[in-house]
Design an enzyme around this catalytic site. Structure first.
Site, short mmCIF file in Angstrom:
data_model
loop_
_atom_site.label_atom_id
_atom_site.label_comp_id
_atom_site.label_asym_id
_atom_site.label_seq_id
_atom_site.Cartn_x
_atom_site.Cartn_y
_atom_site.Cartn_z
N GLU A 86 0.78 -1.22 0.00
CA GLU A 86 0.00 0.00 0.00
C GLU A 86 0.83 1.29 0.00
O GLU A 86 0.40 2.28 -0.58
CB GLU A 86 -0.93 0.01 1.23
CG GLU A 86 -2.01 -1.06 1.21
CD GLU A 86 -2.99 -0.86 0.06
OE1 GLU A 86 -3.39 0.28 -0.20
OE2 GLU A 86 -3.34 -1.87 -0.58
N SER A 472 -45.70 -36.22 33.72
CA SER A 472 -45.37 -36.79 35.03
C SER A 472 -44.12 -36.19 35.66
O SER A 472 -43.80 -36.48 36.82
CB SER A 472 -45.20 -38.30 34.92
OG SER A 472 -46.42 -38.91 34.55
#
Length: 784
Positions: A86, A472
């Protein structure tokens, strides 16, 4: 010569005018520049991250994936790759590279349009923070001016640090640390030179040139960056050749958000439901700031426990679904519609893109189908052939006379999975759902939470959001209420037909039945619970009174409004969530103390400062007692027999004496439960359909939910010593059974219910003296 001289003068004058005009524009632009406060007080948007207790990243929430990293922690090869790619002269120029700009201008003039940008790293920072992305010469002047101003106020290292963390690198990754995780599943410290070079090229084309979208382009750009590093002297020929030859393994787009440890190592733990629940809890406190301030939420989830729970649930759901047979393809597409082969490929790709993506179950479009082979195309464009055992599950759907909706033909969208020999097999996504949650019984810290088969398919969390009939599994709490009213483990209760009038049911007359059609007559309370006999439970509830029982179970965290005070409560006809059952069974498991399930240990900001901290109440320390320790001891004894010889007897495969729990099966087998504990862990599993319907004529909690619980406990309790409960004072042992001291056979205890005329009248059993109905408050978080 005069002409040449004239041209030189004209060109010189033009250059001077251009320079003067440029200087004027630069001066005007410089004085109109915004403040650099956004950079001097740089605070990047950091996502909310959810972590397990042992440092595994479970989820990340926010528009931008970003992991802030100080420049000193950026590896030297990556820093050099960025500069080579860059801005080679970054540490020499004052914000812009005059030679580079001149080269770009010449290239633009020669080509007739803009081909080079010549932006330095500082100029890119200026553009990202302060300027638009339009490509004009005027904006370039502003960019240069802003870069000069930035360079005058910030150091080079600070500018580079901002760039490393702010730049967009594709796939929602902002900054190089996030990109390293997104593309390679690694922290920066573990990147190779070849990987550093590939990341360094991303700013040029982050969306269209990243290695997930365009691997060939990314590889070509990587070679360019390595060449620049060699030319600039950052690496030697040996390092260059090694990096050029190194194969690069890029993660798929779905894997980019997979779990990692705090050090960045891939973990592969599925905790999507837990992470989403945490996100909601934190967002309720911090609102939109939760997704920008880099909050870290450390949960109570244990990654090993979570992996065990996820695998156990999936294994059981898939086994159940397979036994129910093939339901047919997900849908059909018309392969004759496209005009040519190229259009057909696009058509198939679009159809597969619309199919839900479920890990391990790729969708495929059938190209050719017959009894001996099926050829299908996957989303990546590859074609696979399924033969032999891979067709066994769908054999009926490949017959010529199969029902049209069930038949597999060209154009059918099917699901594939890898078989035992890694061969493809045709399968289907299950229609049934399941939930599992486990916690430390002493503190309530949730160690595993799986809210459904797959979060992508169904985001509804069945652990915390599904209100279902408990069946149950509610009985232990009703029986605890009865024990404190004088009912004993050896009290004989008549398992015989019973008709309940409408006044006692709250609706219409009711003749309850058992899962098994026969009646066994008088049996002990212990036997009645172990075998989950409904008529025993109803007669017990009738004896103690539904109103008393409703108030009693509230202390365990059950909502009385969702569990009306009618005799149907004995069969679990109310509504609970697995989360509620977890808290309720934790009380039985820890000796009777009110601990509340919690998922968040603490919340910190990006610097590690603690913002919120959990302070759980602990059993036997600061947690209030819910009910008598003696009642809890007796109930634990009863629930141990459920797993020894009762409806959960298959749990004996764990070969532990401290295992206890209760199955639950609702009317018409709409819901299957198992809730239990052992070794200090409490866990709840549930199986059912989102829209309640029968799971099968003979399916029970012991058949469907218990296997998930057993698989999980087998892994979690391996090597964990068994817990031994000391008998508390006030409990006596008579003929091998246990009783409360004041309620013994022939000495205060109720001998029988519904057997003869000496049985207590409904609701007439006196309350036990000294019963403690204490209920604690829900866990609160201390905010700092």
């Amino acid at each position: 010569m005069r002409l040449i001289g004239f041209l030189v003068v004209v060109i010189g004058a033009g250059a001077a005018c251009a320079a003067f005009l440029g200087a004027m524009l630069f001066a005007l632009a410089y004085h109109r520049l915004p403040s650099t406060e956004a950079l001097t007080n740089y605070r990047p948007k950091l996502p909310l991250r959810v972590w397990s207790a042992d440092g595994v990243l479970l989820g990340e929430f926010g528009e931008e994936r970003r992991r802030f990293v100080a420049l000193r922690d950026v590896p030297k090869p990556l820093k050099e790759a960025i500069l080579a790619a860059e801005d080679t002269n970054f540490y020499q120029h004052g914000g812009f590279d005059a030679a580079g700009i001149l080269r770009a201008m010449v290239a633009d003039i020669v080509s007739g349009h803009r081909v080079q940008g010549a932006s330095t790293i500082t100029m890119q920072v200026a553009r990202n923070f302060f300027l638009s992305s339009e490509r004009t010469y005027l904006r370039k002047i502003y960019e240069i001016a802003m870069a000069v101003k930035i360079e005058s106020e910030l150091s080079k290292d600070r500018i580079l640090e901002i760039y490393v963390n702010q730049i967009y690198l594709g796939q929602r990754a902002y900054g190089f640390a996030a990109a390293a995780q997104t593309y390679f599943g690694k922290p920066l410290s573990k990147l190779s030179l070849a990987e550093c070079a590939m990341l360094a090229e991303l700013p040029k084309a982050p969306s269209t040139g990243n290695p997930q979208v365009n691997p060939k382009f990314a590889r070509a750009r990587q070679h360019y960056v390595l060449g620049r590093m060699l030319a600039d002297g950052y690496i030697d020929r040996k390092a260059y050749d090694a990096a050029m030859a190194q194969p690069i393994s890029v993660r798929g787009s779905e894997a980019a958000f997979a779990n990692t440890t705090a050090s960045g190592v891939h973990a592969g733990v599925h905790a999507e439901y837990a992470a989403e629940l945490v996100r909601q809890m934190v967002a309720n406190v911090y609102h939109e700031d939760a997704y920008e301030y880099g909050l870290n939420v450390i949960t109570t989830i244990d990654s090993r426990a979570q992996a065990l729970a996820y695998a156990a649930l999936r294994r059981q759901v898939l086994a159940y679904d397979r036994l129910r047979g093939y339901r047919g393809p997900e849908r059909h597409v018309d392969l004759d519609a496209p005009a040519d082969d190229k259009a057909r490929k696009r058509y198939i790709a679009a159809a597969l893109a619309a199919a839900p993506e479920v890990p391990g179950f790729p969708a495929a479009v059938v190209l050719a189908a017959g009894p001996r082979a099926v050829r299908a195309r996957l989303a990546d464009g590859s074609t696979v052939e399924i033969r032999g055992g891979g067709l066994k599950f769908v054999a009926a759907a490949l017959r010529r006379h199969a029902p049209r909706a069930h038949r597999i033909t060209p154009g059918s969208i099917i699901r594939l999975a890898r078989g035992a020999n890694d061969d493809w097999t045709i399968t289907q996504l299950p229609a049934v759902q399941a939930a599992f949650v486990a916690a430390d019984a002493r503190s309530g810290a949730v160690r595993a939470l799986v809210g459904g088969f797959d979060f992508r398919l169904n985001k509804f969390d069945h652990v915390t959001q599904a209100w279902r009939q408990p069946g149950s599994s509610i009985k232990p709490f009703l029986f605890s209420a009865a024990i404190e009213k004088g009912v004993m483990t050896t009290t004989l209760v008549n398992d015989a037909p019973l008709i309940i009038p409408a006044a006692e049911t709250g609706s219409t007359p009711w003749q309850p039945k058992d899962y098994e059609p026969d009646f066994k007559g008088p049996m002990t309370l212990r036997e009645g619970l172990a075998e989950s006999r409904n008529l025993v439970s109803i007669r017990v509830l009738q004896a103690i009174g539904p109103d008393y029982a409703q108030k009693y179970i509230e202390r365990f965290g059950f909502d009385p409004g969702r569990n009306p005070a009618y005799l149907t409560m004995a069969l679990g006809a109310g509504a609970v969530t697995p989360w509620q059952e977890l808290g309720a069974y934790a009380i039985i498991a820890n000796g009777g103390y009110a601990v509340h399930p919690y998922l968040i240990q603490r919340v910190t900001d990006g610097t590690g400062h603690v913002l919120m901290q959990a302070h759980p109440e602990l059993a036997e320390q600061n947690a209030p007692r819910v009910y008598d320790a003696r009642t809890d001891y007796v109930m634990n004894s009863l629930l141990q027999d459920v797993t020894r010889y009762g409806t959960a007897k298959r749990a004996s495969v764990l070969h532990r004496d401290d295992i206890a729990g209760k199955t639950g099966t609702t009317n018409l087998s709409h819901d299957a439960w198992f809730s239990g504990y052992g070794g200090g862990t409490v866990a709840v599993s549930w199986v059912g359909f989102d829209q309640p319907k029968p799971l099968g004529a003979h399916e029970t909690g012991g058949d469907l939910a218990l296997p998930i619980w057993i698989d999980y406990m087998a892994g979690m309790l391996k090597g964990v010593p068994e817990t031994v409960r000391p008998m508390p004072p006030g409990v006596v042992q008579v003929n091998g059974d246990v009783y409360l001291q004041e309620f013994q056979p022939g000495n205060g205890g109720i001998a029988s219910i519904g057997v003869d005329d000496s049985s207590p009248a409904p609701g007439s059993v006196p309350a036990m003296t000294g019963a403690n109905p204490a209920m604690s408050q829900w866990l609160q978080y201390e905010r700092h």
